[in-house]
Design an enzyme around this catalytic site. Structure first.
Site, short mmCIF file in Angstrom:
data_model
loop_
_atom_site.label_atom_id
_atom_site.label_comp_id
_atom_site.label_asym_id
_atom_site.label_seq_id
_atom_site.Cartn_x
_atom_site.Cartn_y
_atom_site.Cartn_z
CE1 TYR A 14 28.26 19.96 57.54
CE2 TYR A 14 29.88 20.00 59.28
CZ TYR A 14 29.49 20.36 58.02
OH TYR A 14 30.31 21.13 57.25
CD GLU A 15 24.87 22.24 60.39
OE1 GLU A 15 24.06 22.29 61.33
OE2 GLU A 15 26.04 22.63 60.47
N GLY A 16 21.64 17.88 60.80
CA GLY A 16 20.53 16.94 60.61
C GLY A 16 20.89 16.04 59.44
#
Ligand SMILES: Cc1cc2nc3c(=O)[nH]c(=O)nc-3n(C[C@H](O)[C@H](O)[C@H](O)COP(=O)(O)OP(=O)(O)OC[C@H]3O[C@@H](n4cnc5c(N)ncnc54)[C@H](O)[C@@H]3O)c2cc1C
Length: 606
Positions: free
Chosen positions: A448-450
């Protein structure tokens, strides 16, 4: 289970001996944070982490619907019930807005100190921390880009933890490709917007910890351009607000339609959310239309550095448990007495292979602690320094290092917690012991978060060439200064190694960066992740050599436990330079060649 999370002595070494936190208070902006105050705050953070947050970690690590876990009932979420007490303590202690202005209920703390506190909290229970963490990120958007009206209506309630915040980007067809989102925003006559769309994978989208939940939602205003250029950001509360910013009892047509069963992070709920299914969801625009991605990047960058701290905190806890276990678990004789009939079994920490694994964990945790803390130190420098040029330099370093820190530290977190399992032998695989949960929980941080692949593309596509490579050159300048310091302290071989790594990483940057700008763009991006990895390896070499040189400078006057600590620093760097750096140097040479093998592999050959 041990009560020690991140190594106390090492945290203090970083804060007070390497980054001089004790002298921050000489600057008027941090005058309230002298060494004594900083030490006291760190002690309080440790107390809260160990006494209140840590006991909830195992308790809440259960499937949805379990009495101690997340419950989804009639569209409402009940978070693990053990979270209520630590949440109150966390908010009342002002930990939610550690670095923010007092005007909004923040503590005005240095980012460096906050990083150390966060490492402890994350190590104690990362699932719990995601609730206040996301709330802070949502508040930061309002603080930075909201007008006075939005700030007055939202900020104090978010930063106090009375309301929760989320982060609503992802849709089924728009994951890494945020620009593909289809959530709509239609402007109403009163200036508000009607929001319509479905988001998935939303962390902490509802909670019984708080009075209201504020969703920063990315959506496209009718007629806006396609892709990321046409995205705007809206604040969408679960309950509508009165004009003066109080929660009313009118629901805002935000519906939790389901929750996910996950491999880890069980205590943090992950939801699908329908906005405006009944046509009655209202949101308020943040800033200007079509600038939503820029605003959301503030939250994402904070969350990316947060993901690194999360992986670091979990890794540190896994290591503390592994060391304790290796001292206690007795198995097999000392290798030197292996053939003696009366050889006694010894604690496994005495076996070379177990000790190597512990040293692997220690070296990469300490290297990554350096990387995360250095980034936060750069944030503080941006506040400290008077010259605009200096501020720009540290801002550039933050931008360059954020994707490296996010991807490298989270990937290493997976390897470190895996080693934590290995040290426990079969017991590492058994859920009664802590290591399995650390491994499961850390896994999300690379996604997550890219994803880490997206971080690598950000590094190569945006950050490396930023301002004609200025930030990368500044980084090289900083490392060169350390090389001088390492030599001054008599570690010539290490200085040579760091110099060589810097040269090779620089050559790889020129080669991969050049390929990315020319006809070999696909080949360049095929090695973007290995390229990010070698810069991470370089950061480890930098941090560990700096640590060792500092330890050398202090060893002469040290005694007792301090002496052992400094000796440990020098040996840890020696281990990294002996085992891992040679491997990294080979990788640097390989990356520099920018292989065409990846793109030569036809799709049908798989
Ligand atoms: C537990 C959990 C919590 C989450 N919390 C939130 C949240 O609070 N808010 C929110 O908005 N989202 C959240 N997410 C979503 C998360 O950010 C996305 O899952 C992530 O961004 C990846 O998107 P995706 O899953 O659609 O994967 P995809 O985008 O389909 O990616 C699949 C693979 O392809 C790669 N890939 C995709 N595009 C490219 C490209 N252009 N070039 C190279 N490689 C590419 C990716 O790196 C990945 O390896 C959460 C997800 C989970 C699992």
């Amino acid at each position: 289970m041990v009560s020690e999370l991140a190594d106390r002595r090492d945290q203090e070494f970083m804060l007070f001996e390497m980054f001089n936190l004790g002298f921050y208070s000489e600057n008027v902006k941090f005058s309230g944070f002298n060494e004594q105050a900083c030490r006291m705050l760190l002690k309080e953070a440790r107390k809260l982490a160990v006494n209140e947050i840590l006991p909830t970690n195992k308790l809440a690590d259960v499937e949805n619907g379990h009495p101690e876990g997340v419950l989804f009932h009639k569209g409402e979420i009940r978070v693990p019930r053990s979270y209520h007490r630590p949440y109150r303590s966390y908010c009342e202690g002002g930990w939610l807005a550690m670095c923010d202005e007092e005007e909004w209920g923040g503590q005005g703390m240095p980012h460096l100190l906050a990083a150390a506190c966060l490492e402890l909290f994350m190590g104690a229970n990362p699932s719990f921390l995601n609730y206040p963490g996301l709330t802070h990120g949502a508040g930061a958007i309002v603080r930075e880009f909201g007008n006075e009206r939005l700030q007055k209506r939202y900020l104090a309630n978010l930063f106090s933890g009375k309301w929760a915040g989320t982060m609503c980007l992802t849709e089924a067809q728009a994951g890494s490709d945020v620009g593909a989102l289809t959530t709509k925003a239609i402007k109403n006559d009163d200036g508000s917007y009607s929001i319509e769309g479905n988001k998935i994978f939303i962390s902490g989208a509802d909670s019984d910890l708080v009075e209201n939940v504020i969703h920063p939602v990315l959506a496209r205003v009718e007629g806006a351009p396609s892709g990321t250029k046409g995205i705007s950001l809206f604040l969408v509360p679960k309950y509508r607000l009165s004009e003066d910013g109080r929660t009313t009892d009118i629901r805002n047509d935000v519906e939790i339609t389901g929750i996910e069963e996950k491999m880890g992070m069980h205590g943090n709920v992950t939801c699908t959310v329908a906005f405006g299914a009944k046509g009655a969801c209202r949101g308020e625009l943040v800033g200007e239309e079509n600038k939503g991605m820029k605003y959301m990047f503030l939250m994402m960058n904070e969350a990316r550095q947060g993901a690194a701290l999360q992986a670091l905190g979990i890794s540190s806890a896994s290591y503390a448990n592994a060391v304790r276990y290796a001292r206690e678990r007795v198995q097999g004789p000392d290798l030197k007495e292996a053939f003696s009939s009366d050889a006694r079994p010894v604690p496994i920490i005495q076996h070379p292979d177990v000790r190597r694994q512990l040293l692997f964990m220690k070296a990469f945790i300490e290297g990554n602690r350096f990387l995360s803390y250095y980034l936060k130190w750069c944030h503080d420098r941006c506040i400290f320094v008077d010259s605009a040029g200096e501020r720009e330099k540290y801002q550039g370093l933050i931008e360059l290092l954020t994707p490296i820190s996010k991807a490298y530290t989270t990937d290493k977190g997976i390897e470190i917690t895996s080693a934590g399992i290995q040290v426990y032998g079969g017991y590492g695989f058994i859920e009664e012991y802590p290591q399995a949960q650390y491994y499961r929980d850390v896994r999300i941080s690379s996604l997550y978060e890219g994803t880490n692949g997206i971080q690598a593309m950000d590094l190569l596509g945006r950050k490396l060439g930023m301002k004609k490579g200025r930030a990368f050159m500044d980084l090289m300048g900083e490392i060169n200064a350390t090389i001088v310091f390492v030599r001054e302290n008599g570690l010539d071989e290490m200085a040579d190694g760091l110099e060589n790594a810097l040269k090779k990483a620089g050559e790889a940057a020129v080669s991969v960066g050049g390929a990315a700008m020319g006809s070999r763009v696909l080949d360049a991006f095929a090695v973007a992740k290995p390229f990010l990895d070698i810069l991470g390896d370089l950061m480890m070499a930098w941090g560990l050599a700096w640590r060792a040189a500092l330890a050398c400078s202090k060893l002469g006057s040290a005694s007792g436990k301090d002496r052992l600590f400094y000796q440990g620093q020098i040996v840890t760097a020696k281990y990294y330079y002996g085992i891992h750096l040679p491997e990294a140097l080979g990788k640097m040479d390989a990356v520099k060649k920018v292989t065409d093998a990846v793109m030569e592999m036809g799709e049908d050959c798989f």
